[in-house]
Design an enzyme around this catalytic site. Sequence first.
Site, PDB file in Angstrom:
ATOM      1  CE1 TYR A 102      -3.323  -2.685  -0.015  1.00  0.00           C
ATOM      2  CE2 TYR A 102      -3.927  -2.099   2.230  1.00  0.00           C
ATOM      3  CZ  TYR A 102      -4.135  -2.850   1.093  1.00  0.00           C
ATOM      4  OH  TYR A 102      -5.160  -3.767   1.073  1.00  0.00           O
ATOM      5  CG  LEU A 149     -19.595   0.966   0.791  1.00  0.00           C
ATOM      6  CD1 LEU A 149     -19.546   2.480   0.963  1.00  0.00           C
ATOM      7  CD2 LEU A 149     -20.886   0.401   1.351  1.00  0.00           C
ATOM      8  CG  LEU A 205     -23.406  -1.846  -3.102  1.00  0.00           C
ATOM      9  CD1 LEU A 205     -23.013  -3.072  -2.291  1.00  0.00           C
ATOM     10  CD2 LEU A 205     -24.767  -2.050  -3.762  1.00  0.00           C
ATOM     11  N   GLY A 206     -22.984   2.959  -2.249  1.00  0.00           N
ATOM     12  CA  GLY A 206     -22.939   4.081  -1.323  1.00  0.00           C
ATOM     13  C   GLY A 206     -23.819   5.254  -1.712  1.00  0.00           C
TER      14      GLY A 206
END
Length: 330
Positions: free
Chosen positions: A53, A218, A223-224
């Site tokens: 990351y 999400l 889905l937000g």
Amino acid sequence: MKYTQLGRTGLKVSRLVLGTMNFGPQTNEADSHAIMDAALDAGINYFDTANVYGWGENKGRTEEIIGNWFAKSPDHRDKTVLATKVYGNMAAEGDSWPNHDKLSAVNIRRAVDASLKRLQTDYIDVYQFHHVDRATPFEEIWQAIDTLIQQGKILYVGSSNFPGYKIAQANEIAARRGGTIGLVSEQCLYNLAERRAEMEVIPAAQEYGLGVIPWSPLQGGLLGGVIKKEISGGRRASGRAADTLANPTSRAQIQAYEDLLDKHGIEPGEAALAWLLTRPGVTGPIVGPRTAEQLDSALRAVELELSEELLTSLDEIFPGPGPSPEAFAW
């Protein structure tokens, strides 16, 4: 905050997992530290990261940000269940070299020491395989892991993006060897719009006592409340969400989802997280806030109770595959 055991272990973890992938690329260090402070204050004790990351030339930067946060206070590390991952190539861009990635014993040894240094800690609670390594036998992987456990560098081991048969294979070989208890968690892509994990991954995780940690709860923002935000001039969909909305049938499905939750007075993103918390085998979804406001929204989902009527309606909009193996057997 609510807590549960991580799979078959005695380790207690929060029902929300703080994902840190945005720390560095999207969120600066000061704001990242503020989000971690707020998460810990809210009772979130499970923090997830990965050695890669930061991405590109900044690989490892996210672990460094977390390490600097740990260095601020001994309380931070003591209260945190820390999970990171190994698999990706950590060599500098353009300087790729054999044995600098995947799950060979030599790379596991190198990678864990590098993560410990960046994280400014002497142990990792849950060390996770970021992907399947088809070239390295599990006998070799577990031998390397046994050594790290004996050295006190890691406590538990998890997987990410493993199919069901690899979860079974990994834990059967661990059992035959003795020593390590094998995989204790699996991170998989799982949400209302993407339920294929119910076919094999989640049943295998339940059979072998692994906690399930859904990532992208999400579905990349889909889905937000993405259509509502689009209409109101907010942040537009991108990536996987934008690709889905380009399909008229899929867009109508997401519109039906948003309309349903609007009728119930519930924010879509909070409902998607709350739905995952009702699913068998799920320990807690990974939430990756870019801002403190996004963290607040995720925290509300833990207290959200979805009625049976609403759960049934969600299943009608996003039908799952059904029980395994019946779903694919007949």
